[in-house]
Design a protein around this motif. Structure first.
Motif, PDB file in Angstrom:
ATOM      1  N   GLU A  37     -11.465 -68.757   9.793  1.00  0.00           N
ATOM      2  CA  GLU A  37     -10.767 -67.579  10.300  1.00  0.00           C
ATOM      3  C   GLU A  37      -9.706 -68.067  11.280  1.00  0.00           C
ATOM      4  OE1 GLU A  37     -12.745 -63.374  10.847  1.00  0.00           O
ATOM      5  OE2 GLU A  37     -13.100 -64.645  12.595  1.00  0.00           O
ATOM      6  N   ARG A  50       2.216 -58.881   5.034  1.00  0.00           N
ATOM      7  CA  ARG A  50       1.216 -59.587   4.237  1.00  0.00           C
ATOM      8  C   ARG A  50       1.390 -61.082   4.418  1.00  0.00           C
ATOM      9  NH1 ARG A  50       2.346 -57.582  -1.640  1.00  0.00           N
ATOM     10  NH2 ARG A  50       4.408 -58.194  -1.003  1.00  0.00           N
ATOM     11  N   ILE A  51       0.385 -61.824   4.006  1.00  0.00           N
ATOM     12  CA  ILE A  51       0.471 -63.276   3.993  1.00  0.00           C
ATOM     13  C   ILE A  51       0.274 -63.746   2.558  1.00  0.00           C
ATOM     14  CG2 ILE A  51      -0.261 -63.703   6.366  1.00  0.00           C
ATOM     15  CD1 ILE A  51      -2.981 -64.465   4.482  1.00  0.00           C
ATOM     16  N   GLU A  80      -1.949 -61.023   0.499  1.00  0.00           N
ATOM     17  CA  GLU A  80      -3.082 -60.316   1.095  1.00  0.00           C
ATOM     18  C   GLU A  80      -2.625 -59.693   2.405  1.00  0.00           C
ATOM     19  OE1 GLU A  80      -7.098 -61.961   2.877  1.00  0.00           O
ATOM     20  OE2 GLU A  80      -7.125 -61.965   0.697  1.00  0.00           O
ATOM     21  N   ILE A  82      -2.762 -58.485   6.308  1.00  0.00           N
ATOM     22  CA  ILE A  82      -3.286 -59.117   7.512  1.00  0.00           C
ATOM     23  C   ILE A  82      -4.256 -58.179   8.211  1.00  0.00           C
ATOM     24  CG2 ILE A  82      -1.221 -60.526   7.838  1.00  0.00           C
ATOM     25  CD1 ILE A  82      -0.496 -58.595  10.174  1.00  0.00           C
ATOM     26  N   TYR A  90      -3.183 -61.248  15.106  1.00  0.00           N
ATOM     27  CA  TYR A  90      -3.794 -60.914  13.827  1.00  0.00           C
ATOM     28  C   TYR A  90      -4.608 -62.112  13.353  1.00  0.00           C
ATOM     29  CZ  TYR A  90       0.082 -63.364  11.354  1.00  0.00           C
ATOM     30  OH  TYR A  90       0.995 -64.279  10.895  1.00  0.00           O
ATOM     31  N   ILE A  92      -6.497 -64.214   9.877  1.00  0.00           N
ATOM     32  CA  ILE A  92      -6.448 -64.498   8.451  1.00  0.00           C
ATOM     33  C   ILE A  92      -7.738 -65.228   8.089  1.00  0.00           C
ATOM     34  CG2 ILE A  92      -5.201 -65.714   6.625  1.00  0.00           C
ATOM     35  CD1 ILE A  92      -2.855 -65.913   8.702  1.00  0.00           C
ATOM     36  N   VAL A 100      -2.677 -71.358   2.996  1.00  0.00           N
ATOM     37  CA  VAL A 100      -2.077 -70.100   3.421  1.00  0.00           C
ATOM     38  C   VAL A 100      -0.689 -70.383   3.985  1.00  0.00           C
ATOM     39  CG1 VAL A 100      -3.069 -70.127   5.752  1.00  0.00           C
ATOM     40  CG2 VAL A 100      -2.430 -67.957   4.723  1.00  0.00           C
ATOM     41  N   ILE A 102       1.566 -68.950   6.643  1.00  0.00           N
ATOM     42  CA  ILE A 102       1.593 -68.029   7.777  1.00  0.00           C
ATOM     43  C   ILE A 102       3.038 -67.572   7.950  1.00  0.00           C
ATOM     44  CG2 ILE A 102       1.152 -67.729  10.232  1.00  0.00           C
ATOM     45  CD1 ILE A 102      -1.126 -69.699   9.960  1.00  0.00           C
TER      46      ILE A 102
END
Length: 151
Positions: A37, A50-51, A80, A82, A90, A92, A100, A102
């Motif tokens: 996380e 979104r990411i 996806e 956030i 935030y 993820i 990912v 960012i």
């Protein structure tokens, strides 16, 4: 009059340079066997919508400005939403063996802090001096940073 014209042209040039500067892009690879996380603290409360998550550990070569759009078009990544935690934070969730992107939200470097937790301790992204945090950090041209979480 010439003085004001010179000052105006310098100010115009600076605004043009900063408005056309590319945004910083940060990729984080979760090369562990557990979900991580990631908490992203922003300087301002301008959240991305979104990411972009990729279903595998993308090689550093494919994370360049030239190669990543081609890699993304092959269907190996998905967007996806956030999870907003606070007015400037935030989070993820990155599954094991995922990458990912960012999102920089169109700022040169909008991040205050980016970290994940290991045994209750904050491990800061792009900080090789974090104790108990095993990361590999690399840099691509054009403001692209890559951090690989190894533990």
């Amino acid at each position: 009059m010439k003085f004001y014209l010179k000052v105006f042209s310098v100010v115009f040039f600076c605004v043009f340079i900063f408005s056309c500067s590319p945004a910083h892009t940060l990729f984080v690879k979760n090369n562990t066997n557990s979900e991580k996380e990631i908490f992203v603290e922003l300087i301002e409360n301008k959240f991305p919508e979104r990411i972009l998550l990729c279903k595998e550990l993308v090689s550093d070569e494919n994370l360049s400005y030239e190669n990543f759009p081609k890699y993304y078009k092959n269907g190996k990544c998905f967007h996806e939403n956030i999870n907003i935690v606070d007015n400037k934070i935030y989070k993820i969730k990155i599954p094991a063996k995922y990458t990912v992107n960012i999102t920089p939200n169109n700022s040169i470097y909008p991040y205050q802090k980016i970290y994940y937790l290991v045994n209750g301790k904050k491990c800061f992204i792009n900080d090789i001096n974090s104790e108990s945090c095993v990361q590999k950090i690399s840099q691509q041209p054009k403001l692209v940073s890559i951090t690989e979480i190894l533990q």
